[in-house]
Design a protein around this motif. Structure first.
Motif, PDB file in Angstrom:
ATOM      1  N   THR A  79      12.236   2.987  49.491  1.00  0.00           N
ATOM      2  CA  THR A  79      12.700   1.987  48.855  1.00  0.00           C
ATOM      3  C   THR A  79      11.669   0.875  48.700  1.00  0.00           C
ATOM      4  O   THR A  79      11.571  -0.169  47.648  1.00  0.00           O
ATOM      5  CB  THR A  79      13.981   1.542  49.419  1.00  0.00           C
ATOM      6  OG1 THR A  79      14.959   2.342  49.181  1.00  0.00           O
ATOM      7  CG2 THR A  79      14.604   0.133  48.237  1.00  0.00           C
ATOM      8  N   HIS A  80      10.989   0.624  50.126  1.00  0.00           N
ATOM      9  CA  HIS A  80       9.815  -0.032  50.089  1.00  0.00           C
ATOM     10  C   HIS A  80       8.548   0.969  49.813  1.00  0.00           C
ATOM     11  O   HIS A  80       8.322   1.859  50.652  1.00  0.00           O
ATOM     12  CB  HIS A  80       9.534  -0.730  51.422  1.00  0.00           C
ATOM     13  CG  HIS A  80      10.593  -1.847  51.732  1.00  0.00           C
ATOM     14  ND1 HIS A  80      11.511  -1.830  52.725  1.00  0.00           N
ATOM     15  CD2 HIS A  80      10.841  -2.729  50.675  1.00  0.00           C
ATOM     16  CE1 HIS A  80      12.197  -2.851  52.685  1.00  0.00           C
ATOM     17  NE2 HIS A  80      12.048  -3.460  51.268  1.00  0.00           N
ATOM     18  N   GLY A  81       7.516   0.656  48.528  1.00  0.00           N
ATOM     19  CA  GLY A  81       6.912   1.746  48.153  1.00  0.00           C
ATOM     20  C   GLY A  81       5.648   2.141  49.046  1.00  0.00           C
ATOM     21  O   GLY A  81       4.953   3.102  48.782  1.00  0.00           O
ATOM     22  N   ASN A  82       5.426   1.408  50.241  1.00  0.00           N
ATOM     23  CA  ASN A  82       4.486   1.688  51.172  1.00  0.00           C
ATOM     24  C   ASN A  82       4.871   2.324  52.525  1.00  0.00           C
ATOM     25  O   ASN A  82       4.254   2.698  53.373  1.00  0.00           O
ATOM     26  CB  ASN A  82       3.540   0.851  51.243  1.00  0.00           C
ATOM     27  CG  ASN A  82       4.148  -0.373  52.135  1.00  0.00           C
ATOM     28  OD1 ASN A  82       5.542  -0.450  52.180  1.00  0.00           O
ATOM     29  ND2 ASN A  82       3.380  -1.332  52.907  1.00  0.00           N
ATOM     30  N   GLU A  83       6.227   2.822  52.541  1.00  0.00           N
ATOM     31  CA  GLU A  83       6.905   3.349  53.823  1.00  0.00           C
ATOM     32  C   GLU A  83       7.126   4.908  53.266  1.00  0.00           C
ATOM     33  O   GLU A  83       8.119   5.226  52.853  1.00  0.00           O
ATOM     34  CB  GLU A  83       8.162   2.506  53.979  1.00  0.00           C
ATOM     35  CG  GLU A  83       7.892   1.187  54.158  1.00  0.00           C
ATOM     36  CD  GLU A  83       8.904   0.336  54.356  1.00  0.00           C
ATOM     37  OE1 GLU A  83       8.723  -1.000  54.756  1.00  0.00           O
ATOM     38  OE2 GLU A  83       9.831   0.560  54.343  1.00  0.00           O
ATOM     39  N   LEU A  84       6.072   5.692  53.774  1.00  0.00           N
ATOM     40  CA  LEU A  84       6.205   7.184  53.130  1.00  0.00           C
ATOM     41  C   LEU A  84       6.733   7.958  54.126  1.00  0.00           C
ATOM     42  O   LEU A  84       6.771   9.373  53.466  1.00  0.00           O
ATOM     43  CB  LEU A  84       4.498   7.299  52.635  1.00  0.00           C
ATOM     44  CG  LEU A  84       4.056   6.359  51.707  1.00  0.00           C
ATOM     45  CD1 LEU A  84       2.644   6.655  51.387  1.00  0.00           C
ATOM     46  CD2 LEU A  84       4.996   6.055  50.663  1.00  0.00           C
ATOM     47  N   GLN A 121       2.292  -0.161  47.380  1.00  0.00           N
ATOM     48  CA  GLN A 121       2.731  -1.617  47.796  1.00  0.00           C
ATOM     49  C   GLN A 121       4.259  -1.547  48.178  1.00  0.00           C
ATOM     50  O   GLN A 121       4.967  -0.820  47.726  1.00  0.00           O
ATOM     51  CB  GLN A 121       2.578  -2.618  46.698  1.00  0.00           C
ATOM     52  CG  GLN A 121       3.560  -2.508  45.480  1.00  0.00           C
ATOM     53  CD  GLN A 121       3.446  -3.548  44.378  1.00  0.00           C
ATOM     54  OE1 GLN A 121       2.330  -3.922  43.990  1.00  0.00           O
ATOM     55  NE2 GLN A 121       4.395  -3.946  43.611  1.00  0.00           N
ATOM     56  N   ARG A 122       4.827  -2.414  49.141  1.00  0.00           N
ATOM     57  CA  ARG A 122       6.020  -2.685  49.646  1.00  0.00           C
ATOM     58  C   ARG A 122       7.198  -2.879  48.324  1.00  0.00           C
ATOM     59  O   ARG A 122       8.066  -2.277  48.271  1.00  0.00           O
ATOM     60  CB  ARG A 122       6.034  -3.645  50.394  1.00  0.00           C
ATOM     61  CG  ARG A 122       7.552  -3.958  51.087  1.00  0.00           C
ATOM     62  CD  ARG A 122       7.458  -5.037  52.091  1.00  0.00           C
ATOM     63  NE  ARG A 122       8.941  -5.580  52.497  1.00  0.00           N
ATOM     64  CZ  ARG A 122       9.597  -5.241  53.408  1.00  0.00           C
ATOM     65  NH1 ARG A 122       9.011  -4.397  54.029  1.00  0.00           N
ATOM     66  NH2 ARG A 122      10.632  -5.809  53.767  1.00  0.00           N
ATOM     67  N   GLU A 123       6.571  -3.764  47.532  1.00  0.00           N
ATOM     68  CA  GLU A 123       7.607  -4.314  46.632  1.00  0.00           C
ATOM     69  C   GLU A 123       7.697  -3.437  45.367  1.00  0.00           C
ATOM     70  O   GLU A 123       6.914  -2.547  45.048  1.00  0.00           O
ATOM     71  CB  GLU A 123       6.863  -5.808  46.010  1.00  0.00           C
ATOM     72  CG  GLU A 123       6.841  -6.736  46.977  1.00  0.00           C
ATOM     73  CD  GLU A 123       5.494  -6.549  48.007  1.00  0.00           C
ATOM     74  OE1 GLU A 123       4.815  -5.900  47.806  1.00  0.00           O
ATOM     75  OE2 GLU A 123       5.551  -7.366  49.150  1.00  0.00           O
ATOM     76  N   LEU A 164      15.887   5.628  54.895  1.00  0.00           N
ATOM     77  CA  LEU A 164      14.509   5.782  55.529  1.00  0.00           C
ATOM     78  C   LEU A 164      13.597   4.800  55.318  1.00  0.00           C
ATOM     79  O   LEU A 164      13.105   4.672  54.115  1.00  0.00           O
ATOM     80  CB  LEU A 164      14.074   7.161  55.516  1.00  0.00           C
ATOM     81  CG  LEU A 164      14.974   8.430  55.755  1.00  0.00           C
ATOM     82  CD1 LEU A 164      14.363   9.744  55.442  1.00  0.00           C
ATOM     83  CD2 LEU A 164      15.722   8.306  57.242  1.00  0.00           C
ATOM     84  N   HIS A 165      13.071   4.221  56.461  1.00  0.00           N
ATOM     85  CA  HIS A 165      12.187   3.158  56.022  1.00  0.00           C
ATOM     86  C   HIS A 165      10.931   3.461  57.382  1.00  0.00           C
ATOM     87  O   HIS A 165      10.797   4.130  58.237  1.00  0.00           O
ATOM     88  CB  HIS A 165      12.685   1.503  56.375  1.00  0.00           C
ATOM     89  CG  HIS A 165      13.374   1.377  55.254  1.00  0.00           C
ATOM     90  ND1 HIS A 165      12.970   0.322  54.277  1.00  0.00           N
ATOM     91  CD2 HIS A 165      14.714   1.714  55.004  1.00  0.00           C
ATOM     92  CE1 HIS A 165      14.274   0.346  53.584  1.00  0.00           C
ATOM     93  NE2 HIS A 165      14.922   1.022  53.738  1.00  0.00           N
ATOM     94  N   THR A 166       9.945   2.248  57.181  1.00  0.00           N
ATOM     95  CA  THR A 166       8.912   2.252  58.413  1.00  0.00           C
ATOM     96  C   THR A 166       8.669   0.836  58.372  1.00  0.00           C
ATOM     97  O   THR A 166       9.119  -0.141  57.766  1.00  0.00           O
ATOM     98  CB  THR A 166       7.602   3.134  57.780  1.00  0.00           C
ATOM     99  OG1 THR A 166       6.629   2.010  57.014  1.00  0.00           O
ATOM    100  CG2 THR A 166       7.532   4.422  57.311  1.00  0.00           C
ATOM    101  N   ALA A 167       7.600   0.628  59.622  1.00  0.00           N
ATOM    102  CA  ALA A 167       7.345  -0.817  59.508  1.00  0.00           C
ATOM    103  C   ALA A 167       6.457  -1.253  58.217  1.00  0.00           C
ATOM    104  O   ALA A 167       6.217  -0.379  57.463  1.00  0.00           O
ATOM    105  CB  ALA A 167       6.125  -1.020  60.783  1.00  0.00           C
TER     106      ALA A 167
HETATM  107 ZN   LIG Z   1      11.396  -0.814  54.448  1.00  0.00          ZN
END
Ligand SMILES: [Zn+2]
Length: 350
Positions: A79-84, A121-123, A164-167
Motif C-alpha cells: 500500500t506504500h509503494g516502496n515497501e516491497l 515511492q511510498r506515496e 504487510l509493510h516495511t520501514a
Molecule cells: Zn507502510
C-alpha cells in the motif's frame, strides 16, 4: 540454398513469442469469488482506475480457494509503494499453499499501490499517503477513489486481514506485528507469528477528514486485522520474506485454515505502546542503539554532530524500552526521527 535458409531465420525471428502469463490474466471490476472453484488458484487484474489515455490501472489479485469451507483471509502488500518485501511474501505463500489442504480462501493483493511501486515511492501517484485515505470516497480525489475501489472490492469478502509493510525510506525495522491484543484470535496470531516484537495497537480509526489505514477500514467493518512490518524499504530481504511467509502459515493454522500443529516460534517481546524519539536540532545523526535491543533509562541512543564533526547533542533513552525501528539516514533537521521505542510494562513511565 543460402537464401531460403536466411529467410527461414528471418521468419523465425519475427514469429510471435509466447505471451507472458500476465497478458492472459483476466481484467475484472470485482473479485469473482463465486466463480473461483474449490481447489483452485486464480489470478486476476482488478481494475482500480484509468490513466490519462483511458487505459486501465489495476492491481494483481491471487485467489487461493481451498477445497473445504472456511474463513477468507485477505493478505495485502505495498500500500506504500516502496515497501516491497510483502509482495514476495505473498508470492511465496501462494507458491507454498496447496488448495487441497486449505479450508477457506486466501484473497491476496501483492501490490496495492501500483503507481507508487512504478515510481519507487511510498506515496500514491497523487503524492498523498494511500494508507491514510481509507475507506476513501467514490467521488473524491484520485487517491480517495483508489482507496474507495480497493475498500469496496476487497473488504466485503474478508473475515480477517493481514496488511504487510516495511520501514519507510531512511529507516530500518525489526520484524514486528501490530494488532489489538484484546482480540483473542489476534493475540494468538501475534505471539505465534515469529515476530521479534509485538505491539498492542488498536489502529487509529478511519473516518477522519483524510481517512485512515486499510486495517482501520477493515476494523470499522468488524474484520479483525493485523499489520506486519517486515524490514526495510525498496529491497527484497530473503530472511524477512521467509519469516513473513512462515508467520502467515502459522496464522492460517490458528484460523483453522490449515491442518497441523503450530510450529515453535521464539516468543516475541510484547509492547503495550510505543513512540518515536525525535531530534530537537539539526546536524548529522548517528544512532547508537541497535535494532531490537532492550535499553535502560538514560542509556545513550544517538549522537548529533555539526558538519565539522563536533558533538552538538547526545540523546539518551527517556525510559526503559526496546528499539522497534531506527533511523539509518544521518541527514537530520530538527524533528528528525531517531528511534521507535517500544514500552513493555504498563507502570513504566518516563
Ligand atoms: Zn507502510
Amino acid at each position: 540454398m543460402k537464401t531460403p535458409f536466411l529467410l527461414l531465420l528471418a521468419c523465425l525471428s519475427l514469429a510471435p513469442v509466447a505471451r507472458p502469463q500476465s497478458e492472459a490474466t483476466p481484467l475484472v471490476d470485482s473479485v469473482p469469488m463465486a466463480h473461483a472453484l474449490p481447489g483452485t488458484i486464480s489470478h486476476y487484474w482488478l481494475r482500480i482506475g484509468q490513466d490519462t489515455q483511458g487505459r486501465p490501472e489495476s492491481v494483481p489479485v491471487i485467489l487461493v480457494r481451498g477445497v473445504k469451507p472456511g474463513p477468507v483471509l485477505g493478505v495485502v502488500a505495498a500500500t506504500h509503494g516502496n515497501e516491497l518485501n510483502g509482495i514476495r511474501v505473498i508470492q511465496e505463500l501462494a507458491a507454498t499453499l496447496d488448495p487441497k489442504n486449505l479450508s477457506g480462501t486466501v484473497l491476496a493483493v501483492p501490490g496495492m499501490n501500483p503507481g507508487g511501486i512504478a515510481r519507487h515511492q511510498r506515496e500514491h501517484p497523487d503524492g498523498t499517503d494511500l494508507n491514510r485515505a481509507f475507506p476513501g470516497k467514490g467521488n473524491g480525489n484520485r487517491s480517495q477513489q483508489t482507496a474507495y475501489t480497493l475498500t469496496t472490492a476487497l473488504l466485503p469478502h474478508l473475515d480477517y486481514l493481514a496488511d504487510l509493510h516495511t520501514a519507510s525510506f531512511g529507516r530500518e525495522n525489526t520484524l514486528y506485528l501490530r494488532a489489538d491484543l484484546a482480540h483473542d484470535t489476534l493475540a494468538r496470531v501475534a505471539v505465534s507469528f515469529g515476530a521479534d516484537i509485538v505491539l498492542n495497537s488498536k489502529e487509529a480509526s478511519a473516518g477522519t477528514q483524510t481517512g485512515g489505514t486499510f486495517r482501520a477500514a477493515a476494523a470499522a467493518r468488524g474484520i479483525p486485522g493485523f499489520t506486519v512490518e517486515l524490514g526495510d524499504p525498496q529491497v527484497f530481504q530473503p530472511d524477512m520474506i521467509r519469516r513473513g511467509a512462515a508467520g502467515l502459515l502459522q496464522a492460517m493454522r490458528i484460523l483453522d485454515m490449515l491442518p497441523g500443529v503450530l510450529e515453535e516460534a521464539p516468543q516475541p517481546i510484547v509492547c503495550i505502546r510505543s513512540y518515536w524519539i525525535y531530534t530537537d536540532q539539526g546536524g548529522m545523526l548517528e544512532v547508537l542503539a541497535p535494532l531490537g535491543e532492550r535499553l535502560t533509562q538514560g542509556e545513550p541512543i544517538a549522537v548529533l554532530r555539526d558538519p565539522f564533526g563536533r558533538e552538538i547533542r547526545r540523546y539518551t533513552a527517556p525510559q526503559a524500552g526496546v528499539v522497534i525501528g531506527r533511523s539509518t539516514n544521518p541527514a537530520a533537521e530538527n524533528g528528525a526521527r531517531i528511534l521507535h521505542l517500544g514500552i513493555e510494562a504498563p507502570g513504566d513511565q518516563p
